[in-house]
Design an enzyme around this catalytic site. Structure first.
Site, PDB file in Angstrom:
ATOM      1  N   LYS A 193       0.911  -1.031  -0.068  1.00 52.00           N
ATOM      2  CA  LYS A 193       0.002  -0.094  -0.030  1.00 52.00           C
ATOM      3  C   LYS A 193       0.760   1.328   0.065  1.00 52.00           C
ATOM      4  O   LYS A 193       1.935   1.291   0.415  1.00 52.00           O
ATOM      5  CB  LYS A 193      -0.993   0.021   1.326  1.00 52.00           C
ATOM      6  N   GLY A 216     -23.050   2.569  -5.260  1.00 54.55           N
ATOM      7  CA  GLY A 216     -21.831   2.849  -6.146  1.00 54.55           C
ATOM      8  C   GLY A 216     -21.682   1.796  -7.127  1.00 54.55           C
ATOM      9  O   GLY A 216     -22.354   0.827  -7.379  1.00 54.55           O
ATOM     10  N   ASN A 217     -20.207   1.836  -7.412  1.00 52.00           N
ATOM     11  CA  ASN A 217     -19.771   0.561  -8.348  1.00 52.00           C
ATOM     12  C   ASN A 217     -19.969  -0.610  -7.693  1.00 52.00           C
ATOM     13  O   ASN A 217     -20.434  -1.433  -8.524  1.00 52.00           O
ATOM     14  CB  ASN A 217     -18.108   0.753  -8.364  1.00 52.00           C
ATOM     15  N   GLY A 266     -25.646   1.213  -0.182  1.00 52.99           N
ATOM     16  CA  GLY A 266     -24.817   1.955  -1.230  1.00 52.99           C
ATOM     17  C   GLY A 266     -25.435   1.673  -2.646  1.00 52.99           C
ATOM     18  O   GLY A 266     -26.503   0.972  -2.601  1.00 52.99           O
TER      19      GLY A 266
HETATM   20  P1  NAD Z   1     -18.439   4.132  -4.661  1.00 53.84           P
HETATM   21  O1  NAD Z   1     -17.894   5.508  -4.327  1.00 53.84           O
HETATM   22  O2  NAD Z   1     -18.834   3.803  -6.252  1.00 53.84           O
HETATM   23  O3  NAD Z   1     -20.142   4.034  -4.000  1.00 53.84           O
HETATM   24  C1  NAD Z   1     -19.946   4.329  -2.714  1.00 53.84           C
HETATM   25  C2  NAD Z   1     -21.574   4.500  -2.292  1.00 53.84           C
HETATM   26  O4  NAD Z   1     -21.891   4.599  -0.981  1.00 53.84           O
HETATM   27  C3  NAD Z   1     -22.142   5.542  -2.955  1.00 53.84           C
HETATM   28  O5  NAD Z   1     -23.644   5.051  -3.701  1.00 53.84           O
HETATM   29  C4  NAD Z   1     -22.679   6.616  -1.929  1.00 53.84           C
HETATM   30  O6  NAD Z   1     -23.705   7.394  -2.342  1.00 53.84           O
HETATM   31  C5  NAD Z   1     -22.926   5.603  -0.982  1.00 53.84           C
HETATM   32  N1  NAD Z   1     -22.960   6.031   0.406  1.00 53.84           N
HETATM   33  C6  NAD Z   1     -21.896   6.805   1.036  1.00 53.84           C
HETATM   34  N2  NAD Z   1     -22.031   7.095   2.337  1.00 53.84           N
HETATM   35  C7  NAD Z   1     -23.185   6.427   2.520  1.00 53.84           C
HETATM   36  C8  NAD Z   1     -24.039   6.241   3.854  1.00 53.84           C
HETATM   37  N3  NAD Z   1     -23.801   6.750   4.857  1.00 53.84           N
HETATM   38  N4  NAD Z   1     -24.912   5.485   3.605  1.00 53.84           N
HETATM   39  C9  NAD Z   1     -25.302   4.838   2.563  1.00 53.84           C
HETATM   40  N5  NAD Z   1     -24.658   4.806   1.405  1.00 53.84           N
HETATM   41  C10 NAD Z   1     -23.694   5.720   1.348  1.00 53.84           C
HETATM   42  O7  NAD Z   1     -17.556   3.049  -4.060  1.00 53.84           O
HETATM   43  P2  NAD Z   1     -17.455   1.450  -4.498  1.00 53.84           P
HETATM   44  O8  NAD Z   1     -16.416   1.464  -5.283  1.00 53.84           O
HETATM   45  O9  NAD Z   1     -18.743   1.208  -4.662  1.00 53.84           O
HETATM   46  O10 NAD Z   1     -16.930   1.039  -3.055  1.00 53.84           O
HETATM   47  C11 NAD Z   1     -17.686   0.828  -1.750  1.00 53.84           C
HETATM   48  C12 NAD Z   1     -17.016   0.207  -0.709  1.00 53.84           C
HETATM   49  O11 NAD Z   1     -16.308  -1.170  -1.145  1.00 53.84           O
HETATM   50  C13 NAD Z   1     -15.804   1.014  -0.411  1.00 53.84           C
HETATM   51  O12 NAD Z   1     -15.507   0.349   1.174  1.00 53.84           O
HETATM   52  C14 NAD Z   1     -14.736   0.607  -1.036  1.00 53.84           C
HETATM   53  O13 NAD Z   1     -13.410   0.479  -0.233  1.00 53.84           O
HETATM   54  C15 NAD Z   1     -14.967  -1.157  -1.141  1.00 53.84           C
HETATM   55  N6  NAD Z   1     -14.126  -1.817  -2.095  1.00 53.84           N
HETATM   56  C16 NAD Z   1     -14.434  -1.326  -3.559  1.00 53.84           C
HETATM   57  C17 NAD Z   1     -13.838  -2.065  -4.440  1.00 53.84           C
HETATM   58  C18 NAD Z   1     -14.167  -1.728  -5.925  1.00 53.84           C
HETATM   59  O14 NAD Z   1     -13.455  -2.346  -6.594  1.00 53.84           O
HETATM   60  N7  NAD Z   1     -14.795  -0.782  -6.370  1.00 53.84           N
HETATM   61  C19 NAD Z   1     -12.987  -3.096  -4.025  1.00 53.84           C
HETATM   62  C20 NAD Z   1     -12.824  -3.500  -2.886  1.00 53.84           C
HETATM   63  C21 NAD Z   1     -13.508  -2.925  -1.737  1.00 53.84           C
END
Ligand code: NAD
Length: 443
Positions: A121, A236-237, A234
């Site tokens: 990291k 998001g992605n 959530g």
């Molecule tokens: P993202 O930014 O695409 O989405 C995050 C989502 O969470 C958004 O929809 C946002 O509106 C929502 N959100 C934020 N605060 C909130 C709350 N208090 N209550 C409800 N919803 C809330 O992020 P992502 O890429 O989807 O990642 C989400 C989590 O997964 C993170 O913890 C990230 O570290 C983890 N993660 C992601 C990946 C990846 O490949 N994208 C891989 C491993 C882990």
């Protein structure tokens, strides 16, 4: 996630947990499993600390002509099973202990997924909101100039993370190539755009891989996926692709939630018959906020954000942020819930996990459930090193095989030893790394 919102959340977590040391927590987790595995003292000593750490200054000439010196880090926790792998964070509150903890967790994540990589990291203490694009480019190039000798396709492979993107990765790759005398080196880094050495399927990977694991878990629990229901935190992605594939398999997602940028609060969106990802995406703005009025007109019920965990569903999927299920709210979870599968990092606190496990709920830990992202990054690196790229179907097929295999190894150990799934996952990961160190003659 939009950077402002992300920063706000990180700040609130830091505030809530002043005095909290993530590295100490990672070491305590490790010690507990090391005891259970009866690991010898030298192996413990080796694995509870990073193999190597780099901390360096990055001087940048700012747009206004002044010079500013930033601090950069790279921590390589363990590379006994292969080159280190892990993100680069741009973060104003970065500390070496956060980077150490995240590097250690990456070692376990790569090992549990059984990919031939170790954990790393890195980051830079900075707030990208206060930096122009040009300044960020200089920071990326400055970062790699300091560390180029100690990273690389066969040593340590960085990736995007908090507040860094594919663009940052390309600047780093480009500078590295210059330093290496023009050697084309797309395998240095992952998270690249598909047109410049990225992998197809990476966008879907984390959410889809979570569903591959969920699919197998439901089979084991004799729950028919087509009759099952889920609620997701959530949108998001991770949440969207989880919802997409789970729905394709016949499951019903009754609720998702999001951060409302305008109102600085969270809402959850509920539809008993099942949410429609595409329909909701159309009414979601660039900040990730779902339009409340339009959602209501499409038949969604709008609830406060934390309602997502109170629905009477079979599956809860926290896929937004850390510490979403805690001792304060764990009792609000309905007795219908059979599986909590963690899409986000650290969404269930250890105390809340104790409560869930006592209630007989299967908790699939984050470093297994969301490992699809790093597995696909590994595939990206393999493709980049070969300079030959696979179709999306090939990528997702290989991802499914890897995740399914990883799940069963963990699940079978948990059943055989009558231990919780997260302990079984840690045991497998730690013993794989310990064995690699022993076989190499390190301990
Ligand atoms: P993202 O930014 O695409 O989405 C995050 C989502 O969470 C958004 O929809 C946002 O509106 C929502 N959100 C934020 N605060 C909130 C709350 N208090 N209550 C409800 N919803 C809330 O992020 P992502 O890429 O989807 O990642 C989400 C989590 O997964 C993170 O913890 C990230 O570290 C983890 N993660 C992601 C990946 C990846 O490949 N994208 C891989 C491993 C882990």
């Amino acid at each position: 996630m939009q950077v402002k919102q992300e920063l706000k959340q990180v700040k609130s977590i830091v505030k809530k947990e002043e005095g909290f040391n993530p590295f100490k927590m990672a070491q305590e987790q490790f010690d507990r499993i090391a005891d259970a595995l009866n690991l010898d003292e030298p192996t413990r000593e080796l694995l509870r600390n990073p193999l190597r750490e780099y901390s360096f200054a990055i001087p940048i000439r700012m747009d206004d002509g002044t010079m500013k010196v930033f601090r950069g880090f790279r921590v390589q926790h363990n590379d006994a099973r292969g080159p280190c792998k892990g993100g680069i964070r741009f973060h104003p509150q970065e500390t070496i202990d956060t980077v150490r903890a995240l590097a250690m967790w990456m070692t376990w994540k790569c090992a549990v997924a059984d990919i031939p990589l170790g954990g790393g990291k890195g980051g830079v203490i900075c707030d990208p909101h206060n930096l122009s694009e040009r300044e960020q480019e200089k920071l990326c190039r400055g970062w790699v100039r300091q560390i180029a000798r100690d990273i690389g396709p066969t040593r340590d492979v960085p990736a995007p993370d908090v507040m860094t993107s594919g663009q940052h990765m390309l600047w780093i790759m480009d500078e590295y190539q210059t330093i290496m005398g023009g050697q084309y080196s797309p395998g240095l880094i992952t998270g690249k755009p598909v047109d410049l050495g990225g992998s197809l399927g990476r966008t879907e990977a984390t959410g889809y891989a979570l569903v591959y694991i969920l699919r197998e878990c439901l089979k084991e629990l004799k729950i028919d996926i087509t009759k099952s229901t889920a609620s997701i935190q959530g949108f998001g992605n991770v949440a969207r692709y989880t919802a997409e594939l789970y729905t394709e398999y016949g499951g019903t997602v009754v609720s998702v939630s999001c951060w409302d940028q305008g109102e600085s609060t969270t809402y959850s969106y509920y539809k008993e018959k099942g949410i429609d990802v595409k329909e909701l995406e159309k009414i979601t703005d660039r900040f990730g906020t779902i339009d409340k009025k339009q959602a209501e007109s499409l038949g969604y019920k709008v609830y406060p954000g934390d309602e997502w965990l109170r629905h009477g569903v079979d599956i809860l999927i926290p896929a937004a942020l850390e510490h979403s299920i805690t001792v304060e709210n764990v009792d609000q979870i309905k007795s219908t819930v059979k599986v909590v599968i963690c899409g986000a990092n650290g969404p269930v606190t250890p105390e809340a996990e104790d409560v869930l496990v006592k209630k007989g709920i299967n908790v699939i830990p984050d470093f297994l459930a969301n490992a699809g992202g790093v597995v696909c990054s590994y595939f990206e690196q393999v493709q980049s090193n070969q300079n030959y790229y696979w179709t999306k179907e090939e990528v997702l097929g290989k991802l499914d095989n890897k995740m399914t295999d990883a799940f069963y190894k963990v699940w079978e150990l948990a059943k055989r030893k009558k231990i919780r799934v997260s302990d079984a996952a840690y045991m497998i990961a730690i013993s794989r790394v310990a064995d690699a160190c022993k076989m190499r003659g390190w301990v």
